[in-house]
Design a protein around this motif. Structure first.
Motif, PDB file in Angstrom:
ATOM      1  N   GLU A 235       4.944 -13.150   5.592  1.00  0.00           N
ATOM      2  CA  GLU A 235       5.548 -11.892   5.167  1.00  0.00           C
ATOM      3  C   GLU A 235       4.745 -11.258   4.033  1.00  0.00           C
ATOM      4  N   GLU A 236       4.277 -12.083   3.093  1.00  0.00           N
ATOM      5  CA  GLU A 236       3.476 -11.554   1.999  1.00  0.00           C
ATOM      6  C   GLU A 236       2.134 -11.028   2.507  1.00  0.00           C
TER       7      GLU A 236
ATOM      8  N   ALA B  95       2.728  -7.713   4.270  1.00  0.00           N
ATOM      9  CA  ALA B  95       2.970  -6.637   3.296  1.00  0.00           C
ATOM     10  C   ALA B  95       1.668  -6.201   2.628  1.00  0.00           C
TER      11      ALA B  95
ATOM     12  N   LYS C 139      -0.391  -4.241   5.153  1.00  0.00           N
ATOM     13  CA  LYS C 139       0.159  -2.900   5.359  1.00  0.00           C
ATOM     14  C   LYS C 139      -0.172  -1.989   4.182  1.00  0.00           C
ATOM     15  N   GLU C 140      -0.080  -2.494   2.962  1.00  0.00           N
ATOM     16  CA  GLU C 140      -0.390  -1.695   1.785  1.00  0.00           C
ATOM     17  C   GLU C 140      -1.865  -1.317   1.763  1.00  0.00           C
TER      18      GLU C 140
END
Length: 355
Positions: A248-249, A252, A255-256
């Motif tokens: 998940e990290e 994220a 995506k950023e």
């Protein structure tokens, strides 16, 4: 008058046999009564059947003991007593089977008799459906009354949500009676040299005896597997959760980075380049963390597989065809021999006293 040459220390067998033959009518009466009474006593006892299972567990040893064992075996020395890495090893399996927790796990097992008339739990079967001997009912009743007088006050019921409410902490008299019945029916022996486990279950029905023997085997295997793999399973669960969090990290961070790069595609400012480099490094760091955790999860899964013991069933459960008790013919024969010896002693007391 001629002096008698008879030695007072020598027993005249002709006189002994003659005395027994003259009292043969007494022997016939006594033996007949004994035969009838022995049959009346032993026939009401229900037949019992025994199923025996043998299995060999895989045992784990420490690396040091394994090395020493290999070195010793090259010199013809057996280190069978080398310390095991487990706290629960084959020699204490009988204690595991006799534990209250293990016995209570047998309560809800479904059992069926060979005639198809019984289909209930093992607890209900032992408590309500066991055949009883009419001659032992008065003795059992007296023992129950004495037990009631000596038991004293009933233990208080647990209250609140503390540890005292744990299952098996408070047991009723009925539950304890069933547990004692289970312990009298199930035996477990371990060969100290080979670690071969022998499980025997004795019951009044052959099918129930076989099915319960197999159930005890499966429960014992599950108990040992649960114990030996507990730490490994905790590690697998931990790394699985950590891997999910790392993924998940990473998602994220990815995506950023993608969003920032797409929104500043035509920009050549140094601040944008620095920000893009920072997001890229962070993305790579999250990816490295994810790969590291994934490797640790695979190692934990491999260790879990290694720690899971294998059991080899040498003799499986087979429905017994012959009863193991009571030995009615042997009982009647033993009683006849005992009464014959007692009657002979009574008849010959006068003859033997002279000698």
């Amino acid at each position: 008058m001629a002096e008698s040459n008879k030695d007072p220390e020598i027993i005249d067998l002709r006189e002994v046999l003659g005395t027994l033959w003259r009292r043969r009518a007494l022997f016939v009466k006594v033996m007949a009564v004994t035969f009838v009474l022995s049959c009346i006593w032993i026939l009401p006892f229900p037949r019992t059947y025994r199923t025996t299972i043998t299995l060999a567990p895989e045992t784990s040893t420490t690396a040091v003991s394994g090395t020493l064992g290999s070195m010793a075996s090259s010199f013809g020395i057996d280190l069978g007593g080398a310390p095991s890495a487990d706290a629960i090893y084959p020699i204490i399996y009988p204690d595991v089977i006799e534990s209250t927790r293990f016995d209570m796990s047998l309560f809800d097992i479904r059992v069926r008799d060979i005639e198809g008339e019984v289909d209930t739990t093992y607890y209900h079967y032992l408590k309500k459906l066991q055949k009883k001997t009419i001659w032992l009912m008065p003795i059992n009743w007296v023992s129950q009354q004495l037990r009631k007088l000596t038991d004293g006050a009933t233990a208080p019921q647990p209250s609140g949500t503390g540890g005292s409410s744990e299952k098996g902490f408070f047991l009723s008299k009925e539950q304890m009676e069933v547990i004692e019945a289970i312990r009298s029916k199930i035996t477990c022996d371990v060969d100290k040299k080979t670690d071969v486990i022998t499980i025997s279950v004795t019951d009044q029905d052959p099918l129930i005896s076989a099915s319960m023997a197999d159930s005890v085997r499966l429960l014992l295997q599950d108990y040992i597997i649960e114990y030996r793999t507990k730490k490994a399973r905790v590690d697998v669960d931990f790394y699985t959760q950590l891997l999910q969090k790392s993924k998940e990290e990473y998602d994220a961070a990815m995506k950023e980075y993608s969003t920032f790069a797409d929104s500043h595609r035509e920009t050549s400012l140094q601040a944008v380049s620095s920000r893009l480099d920072m997001l890229s490094n962070e993305k790579e760091l999250k990816l490295n963390t994810y790969n590291l955790v994934a490797g640790q999860l695979q190692a934990a899964q491999a260790k879990l597989q290694e720690r899971t013991p294998a059991f080899t069933v040498i003799q499986p459960a087979v429905v017994p065809l012959k009863a193991v008790g009571p030995k009615r013919m042997l009982f009647v024969l033993a009683m006849l021999m005992l009464v014959f010896a007692a009657t002979s002693a009574y008849v010959l007391k006068g003859v033997l006293w002279k000698f």
